[in-house]
Design a protein around this motif. Structure first.
Motif, PDB file in Angstrom:
ATOM      1  N   GLN A 224       0.820  -1.212   0.000  1.00 38.29           N
ATOM      2  CA  GLN A 224       0.000   0.000   0.000  1.00 38.29           C
ATOM      3  C   GLN A 224       0.853   1.261   0.000  1.00 38.29           C
ATOM      4  O   GLN A 224       0.613   2.184  -0.786  1.00 38.29           O
ATOM      5  N   ASN A 225       1.882   1.305   0.873  1.00 32.52           N
ATOM      6  CA  ASN A 225       2.656   2.540   1.034  1.00 32.52           C
ATOM      7  C   ASN A 225       3.751   2.701  -0.017  1.00 32.52           C
ATOM      8  O   ASN A 225       3.957   3.787  -0.551  1.00 32.52           O
ATOM      9  N   GLN A 226       4.447   1.612  -0.299  1.00 28.83           N
ATOM     10  CA  GLN A 226       5.598   1.705  -1.195  1.00 28.83           C
ATOM     11  C   GLN A 226       5.210   1.564  -2.665  1.00 28.83           C
ATOM     12  O   GLN A 226       5.773   2.217  -3.535  1.00 28.83           O
TER      13      GLN A 226
ATOM     14  N   GLN B 273       1.889   1.789  -3.746  1.00 31.54           N
ATOM     15  CA  GLN B 273       0.590   2.429  -3.988  1.00 31.54           C
ATOM     16  C   GLN B 273      -0.438   1.447  -4.565  1.00 31.54           C
ATOM     17  O   GLN B 273      -1.206   1.765  -5.463  1.00 31.54           O
TER      18      GLN B 273
END
Length: 644
Positions: A61-63, A65
């Motif tokens: 999710q964070n790295q 997207q």
């Protein structure tokens, strides 16, 4: 109704395909909930699947997207996350053994030193709180009132336009700072990981204290310059028959150096049969037919679908698809695109759409957004967009390939031989190199399912077959049979056989070079590099070189300990006898020797001691961690949850 289906066909296909993809991902990545096994065990510490899965999802999710990752990317990500859990467990054990704890003073100092990171987390939490207030507000007035009240309660360094470090440091000392969830999470990270890890590094590096005498020896060695003449007979000039080294010689070398040939990681060797996944003429025709369907739809005056919308949905060129198919914001000249594409693009009138154009990338439907003509009316530049449909093997093609390999597996399981069955179908059985558990067969690349087949989990039932199921990636379908394996810590002649043979052949070539250099030693000693008319010595390269013993010298390579021994024994102005070096046989003459000045040595000693304290301790810690990981038994159950 038919018109609607025709116009919406791509959407229907996409939604249907997405549903299938999600189902397959779920089947592959969601474990059997009946499993009661942890994802891994480090000594006696269990790594839970839920913690592991949460970290993987957070990184995606964070790295990334939440972008689509290929199977190999997922496999690599899972391996990295698993390794991070292993290291975390190992560190926790070492922290406990060494009684490493973070004091309150250390925690506060860490907060003060990392104000940017702390503020970023606080801002995120404050924004989340403001969003919650917005959702809970009963009216615009209520929203403004509650938001203002919340903002007024925030510390000044968060609301002021200019960050005040003094205000921040004072706030860290107050109990209010530790009522923030972000602070509690960060405090936990620092208390359990960051600070104890730094303490452990200091503990490991405490013994790295070079004496001034050691530093002086190193500095003088490094700063002493030699003017050299070097004669090299490269090993590459002396070809050795591969048959001159046989299995007896290799075994003898192995037995003489047996402790040099430990297996570092679990490895296996496979026999395999593979078929390339390539599009057929029928696949090409099918994609062209689909491209024509899109073309007719786009050029149908009654259709409501625009080229740009279709490009966003259908084009397989992701970069341009996001922009509605447009390839460049500027007009571009000839030579920008491949020839078939260029010819079609430059022939289009503004606003027109081409029929499908075939290039090595697939089929393109091109739209012109205008052109620039010269005085002769010739098109010099164009602005275009495209919809790209790549030509790939269809499911029918892949099914036919898999059917061939399934037939081989079935016959082998019935008692036949893999080579016999493959040859009967005109296929070759190949033997892989030795493959580590976390590596791939070089010729195939990452192929899903090989690891699970080669190293089955002990908690899974034994396979009835020695042959894998059909394995595939986007380039190959394959079946494999494990024909050998070694566990980490074992000594292995087969694993290192080719390396040992290569070493012995290099030694023979170097010895031949030494014998030859001895035979022309008189010519070398008489050689004058200043005499441009002097005849070159066959198979010998002579050159002048200025270097320290830590530098590069032909024949010896870079930073050779052997070079240091040779120059220390050499007499200035005299050639040494030939010696076997890394890259052949070498003779050298020390023309002159320049020692460093006292003040240069003293300054370099200070720098060496400082660098050693800073970098050698870090290197020692990295070596410590690597050794710790290599010497700890780790049980991985990744294959109970994922088929890699």
């Amino acid at each position: 109704m038919l018109t609607w289906i025709n116009e919406k066909a791509k959407w229907v296909i996409v939604i249907f395909a997405a549903g299938i993809a999600i189902g397959l991902l779920a089947m592959d990545r969601v474990p059997n909930q009946g499993h009661s096994y942890p994802i891994g065990v480090v000594n006696d510490t269990k790594i839970s699947y839920s913690d592991f899965d949460s970290r993987v999802k957070m990184i995606v999710q964070n790295q990334y997207q939440n972008q689509h990752l290929e199977d190999e990317q997922y496999s690599q990500l899972r391996a990295q996350v698993f390794s991070s859990f292993v290291r975390q467990a190992l560190f926790a054990e070492q922290f406990e053994k060494a009684e490493l704890r973070a004091s309150v003073a250390e925690l506060k100092n860490e907060f003060k030193r990392n104000s940017d990171a702390v503020r970023a987390r606080l801002v995120q939490e404050a924004q989340a709180r403001l969003y919650a207030i917005q959702q809970q507000a009963t009216s615009q007035e209520d929203l403004i009132q509650r938001s203002q009240a919340y903002l007024s309660s925030l510390p000044k360094f968060l609301t002021d336009t200019t960050f005040n470090k003094a205000d921040y440091d004072a706030w860290i000392e107050t109990p209010a700072a530790y009522r923030w969830n972000a602070m509690l999470v960060l405090e936990d990270e620092m208390k359990n990981n960051t600070i104890p890890a730094r303490q452990l590094q200091a503990l490991v590096g405490a013994s790295i204290h070079p004496t001034a005498l050691e530093a002086k020896w190193t500095v003088e060695r490094r700063l002493t310059d030699y003017e050299l003449q070097v004669a090299v007979a490269p090993s590459s000039n002396f070809v050795v028959d591969s048959n001159s080294v046989d299995s007896v010689m290799v075994a003898g070398y192995f037995n003489a150096h047996i402790d040099s040939f430990f297996v570092q990681k679990e490895v296996a060797q496979f026999q395999y049969v593979s078929l390339p996944v390539e599009a057929t003429a029928a696949d090409d025709a099918s994609i062209r037919e689909y491209a024509l369907t899109l073309y007719y739809q786009l050029t149908d005056s009654s259709a409501t679908t625009t080229f740009e919308d279709m490009a966003r949905v259908s084009s397989e060129d992701q970069g341009s698809a996001e922009k509605g198919g447009i390839l460049s914001e500027d007009f571009v000249g000839r030579g920008t695109y491949v020839k078939p594409f260029e010819e079609a693009a430059f022939a289009l009138d503004s606003g027109k759409i081409s029929e499908p154009v075939r290039t090595q990338f697939g089929y393109h439907i091109i739209k012109s957004y205008g052109n620039v003509k010269n005085a002769k009316g010739e098109v010099e530049k164009v602005k275009v967009g495209h919809i790209l449909l790549t030509v790939t093997a269809s499911s029918n093609t892949i099914d036919s390939l898999e059917k061939i390999l399934t037939g081989i597996k079935k016959d082998v399981d019935a008692g036949s031989d893999l080579v016999t069955e493959a040859n009967a179908r005109g296929l070759e059985v190949k033997t892989s190199e030795w493959v580590a558990r976390d590596a791939n067969i070089a010729a195939l690349g990452y192929i899903k399912g090989l690891t699970s087949f080669g190293w089955p989990n002990e908690n899974l039932p034994d396979e009835d077959s020695d042959i894998s199921n059909v394995l595939r990636n986007n380039k190959y379908v394959a079946i494999a049979k494990k024909v050998g394996s070694f566990k980490a810590g074992e000594r292995s002649l087969p694993l290192y056989y080719n390396d040992i043979k290569e070493t012995l052949l290099k030694q023979k070539a170097a010895k031949a070079a030494e014998i030859y250099l001895n035979s022309v030693a008189a010519q070398v000693k008489a050689f004058n590099p200043a005499d441009t008319a002097a005849a070159k010595i066959e198979k010998v390269e002579i050159e002048s070189k200025n270097s320290s013993v830590d530098g590069f010298v032909p024949g010896f390579g870079y930073g050779s300990a052997q070079l240091a021994r040779v120059v220390n024994k050499a007499k200035v102005g005299e050639w040494t006898a030939p010696v076997v070096a890394e890259n052949g046989a070498v003779m050298l003459k020390v023309v002159s020797k320049k020692t460093p000045k006292v003040e240069e040595v003293e300054e370099a000693i200070k720098q060496d001691i400082d660098n050693t304290n800073r970098f050698a301790s870090m290197t020692a810690f990295n070596d410590y961690v690597t050794t710790l990981e290599a010497s700890t038994p780790v049980k991985s159950n990744l294959d109970l949850y994922y088929r890699d």
